[in-house]
Design a protein around this motif. Structure first.
Motif, PDB file in Angstrom:
ATOM      1  N   ASP A 194       0.854  -1.179   0.000  1.00 53.19           N
ATOM      2  CA  ASP A 194       0.000   0.000   0.000  1.00 53.19           C
ATOM      3  C   ASP A 194       0.892   1.232   0.000  1.00 53.19           C
ATOM      4  N   MET A 195       0.589   2.180  -0.862  1.00 45.34           N
ATOM      5  CA  MET A 195       1.398   3.399  -0.997  1.00 45.34           C
ATOM      6  C   MET A 195       2.865   3.067  -1.296  1.00 45.34           C
ATOM      7  N   LYS A 196       3.043   2.022  -2.148  1.00 42.74           N
ATOM      8  CA  LYS A 196       4.376   1.577  -2.584  1.00 42.74           C
ATOM      9  C   LYS A 196       5.264   1.121  -1.436  1.00 42.74           C
ATOM     10  N   LYS A 197       4.651   0.595  -0.367  1.00 38.92           N
ATOM     11  CA  LYS A 197       5.398   0.051   0.765  1.00 38.92           C
ATOM     12  C   LYS A 197       4.696  -1.212   1.245  1.00 38.92           C
ATOM     13  N   PRO A 198       5.433  -2.246   1.643  1.00 36.38           N
ATOM     14  CA  PRO A 198       4.786  -3.441   2.209  1.00 36.38           C
ATOM     15  C   PRO A 198       4.077  -3.091   3.515  1.00 36.38           C
ATOM     16  N   ASN A 199       2.826  -3.503   3.631  1.00 37.49           N
ATOM     17  CA  ASN A 199       2.051  -3.153   4.825  1.00 37.49           C
ATOM     18  C   ASN A 199       1.351  -4.333   5.468  1.00 37.49           C
ATOM     19  N   ALA A 200       1.388  -5.530   4.846  1.00 41.16           N
ATOM     20  CA  ALA A 200       0.700  -6.676   5.429  1.00 41.16           C
ATOM     21  C   ALA A 200       1.261  -7.961   4.846  1.00 41.16           C
ATOM     22  N   ILE A 201       1.083  -9.061   5.593  1.00 40.18           N
ATOM     23  CA  ILE A 201       1.487 -10.394   5.153  1.00 40.18           C
ATOM     24  C   ILE A 201       0.334 -11.345   5.433  1.00 40.18           C
ATOM     25  N   THR A 202      -0.020 -12.135   4.431  1.00 40.14           N
ATOM     26  CA  THR A 202      -1.017 -13.188   4.577  1.00 40.14           C
ATOM     27  C   THR A 202      -0.319 -14.532   4.503  1.00 40.14           C
ATOM     28  N   MET A 203      -0.464 -15.347   5.559  1.00 40.70           N
ATOM     29  CA  MET A 203       0.147 -16.672   5.616  1.00 40.70           C
ATOM     30  C   MET A 203      -0.948 -17.719   5.546  1.00 40.70           C
ATOM     31  N   VAL A 204      -0.799 -18.662   4.618  1.00 42.03           N
ATOM     32  CA  VAL A 204      -1.775 -19.731   4.421  1.00 42.03           C
ATOM     33  C   VAL A 204      -1.053 -21.057   4.602  1.00 42.03           C
ATOM     34  N   TYR A 205      -1.602 -21.879   5.495  1.00 38.59           N
ATOM     35  CA  TYR A 205      -1.054 -23.225   5.689  1.00 38.59           C
ATOM     36  C   TYR A 205      -1.803 -24.173   4.767  1.00 38.59           C
ATOM     37  N   LEU A 206      -1.075 -24.822   3.872  1.00 33.92           N
ATOM     38  CA  LEU A 206      -1.664 -25.679   2.857  1.00 33.92           C
ATOM     39  C   LEU A 206      -1.578 -27.146   3.278  1.00 33.92           C
ATOM     40  N   PRO A 207      -2.562 -27.959   2.886  1.00 34.46           N
ATOM     41  CA  PRO A 207      -3.633 -27.634   1.927  1.00 34.46           C
ATOM     42  C   PRO A 207      -4.962 -27.235   2.563  1.00 34.46           C
ATOM     43  N   GLU A 208      -5.100 -27.299   3.878  1.00 37.91           N
ATOM     44  CA  GLU A 208      -6.411 -27.110   4.501  1.00 37.91           C
ATOM     45  C   GLU A 208      -6.488 -25.885   5.397  1.00 37.91           C
TER      46      GLU A 208
END
Length: 401
Positions: A194-208
């Motif tokens: 956002d606004m050309k700067k990293p602002n969040a991280i989404t972590m997904v544990y696969l597969p469920e």
């Protein structure tokens, strides 16, 4: 009634007033220093007196005065070993003795750990020498700053791979998670910008799943850290501090699955995730042995801070997943005739298939079909396990991790 204490403010001359005030402050500092020196001399001969003083004078902070909720906390954070004063002084009143902490039942904690989505990782079925496959990507139309941060993350997590996110429709987060799960990846990490700067991280544990979303702040890359060390390809150790609630255990075990179970100690690298007031401080260091008795830490980088915003069950949802909607159908004689013809064709196909199978059994060996891997399909609706709201933080002593 005027006070008998002399105040420098009563002196009208500014120069004289400042001089008298300076002398008074110096006298107070000297008196305090002499008192501390005398106390240190007395405690040097009696170490038990120092322990007693430290036990009686525990500072009150937001961490040790957090509100205790037995439904989410495993133990009361205010509780600790009983004070030495109550042990040594039998005449002390019973009201001053702190009650023992109410701890979560061990069977309930074991049930939470046994039934969480990460139980397979800690069961020992996977090879501990093989790092988990982590897919790292960005939000659409990312800039160079985000790509540089992703390069740092690839160096932090063993087995991580970075793939640029393509532009256009059809690359929703849920579809990417399903694509990665069908290709053997164990984690998906998406860096939002956002606004050309990293602002969040989404972590997904696969597969469920689950899916965790963190706000990202205070980023400092390795090149910006003065005197930083160079990273090696060794598997680092992982240190988790301050995760005491059920939600905290889930988040901590999620980060544990990002690293191999068996670290390579010869690399002397350690990754620390310190939880303080629900802020997760990420640091990476290397042990530097100065001598046989002294050891120091040299920071490698990067450093950043995370704060959990929500935790979802399963993969991210894709609202428009599946085939297009069917057209309207009406009950007519033509439709009934078509359905009858289709049923006859299905019966004929079934008979021919049975004859071919019988011929194979008579003439040659039947073909054995290999079991196919179940295709991972993202859900169409999100199911939140926990979500942060401003109303939850009723006081400054309310924490969730």
């Amino acid at each position: 009634m005027p006070s008998s204490r002399f105040e420098p403010s009563a002196i009208k001359n500014k120069v004289k007033r400042e001089e008298v005030a300076r002398k008074q402050k110096k006298a107070k500092r000297q008196e305090k220093l002499q008192r501390r020196l005398a106390q240190a001399k007395a405690e040097a001969n009696d170490p038990l007196a120092k322990k007693k003083r430290l036990a009686q004078n525990v500072p009150r902070t937001l961490d040790n005065t957090r509100e205790y909720d037995p439904s989410i906390l495993t133990a009361n954070p205010e509780a600790g070993p009983s004070t030495l004063a109550s042990q040594e002084d039998p005449t002390s009143s019973a009201a001053n003795v702190q009650p023992e902490p109410e701890q979560q039942p061990q069977d309930e904690s074991a049930a939470d750990i046994a039934n969480d989505p990460f139980a397979a990782y800690f069961s020992g079925t996977f090879d501990p020498s093989v790092p988990p496959k982590v897919l790292i990507t960005t939000s659409p139309k990312a800039t160079r700053t985000t790509y540089d941060f992703c390069d740092e993350l690839v160096g932090v997590f063993p087995g991580a791979e970075f793939i640029r996110r393509k532009k256009g429709k059809g690359f929703e987060l849920g579809r990417i998670a399903g694509w990665a799960a069908n290709r053997g990846y164990s984690h998906l990490m998406v860096v939002n910008e956002d606004m050309k700067k990293p602002n969040a991280i989404t972590m997904v544990y696969l597969p469920e799943g689950p899916t965790a979303y963190f706000k990202l702040t205070s980023i400092e890359l390795s090149q910006k850290i003065s005197g930083h060390a160079r990273a090696t390809a060794h598997y680092p150790e992982l240190v988790l501090n301050g995760f005491v609630t059920r939600l905290g255990h889930t988040v901590g075990r999620l980060f544990q699955t990002l690293f191999p179970p068996m670290p390579e100690f010869q690399g002397r690298q350690v990754v620390t995730l310190h939880n303080q007031r629900d802020f997760l401080f990420f640091r990476r260091h290397r042990y530097a042995f100065r001598s046989t008795e002294k050891v120091a830490l040299q920071e490698i980088g990067p450093r950043f801070t995370l704060k959990l915003r929500y935790l979802k069950k399963g993969l991210p949802a894709v609202k428009n997943l599946g085939a297009p909607s069917k057209p309207l159908e009406f009950d007519t004689e033509e439709n009934e005739q078509q359905q009858e013809q289709q049923a006859l064709k299905d019966v004929e196909m079934g008979n021919t298939g049975a004859q071919e199978q019988g011929g194979e059994e008579d003439g040659g060996a039947p073909q054995v079909e290999e079991p196919k891997q179940k295709k991972v399909i993202p859900p169409t609706e999100d199911e939140y396990l926990w979500i942060w709201k401003p109303e939850l933080e009723a006081t400054r002593r309310t924490f969730f991790l």
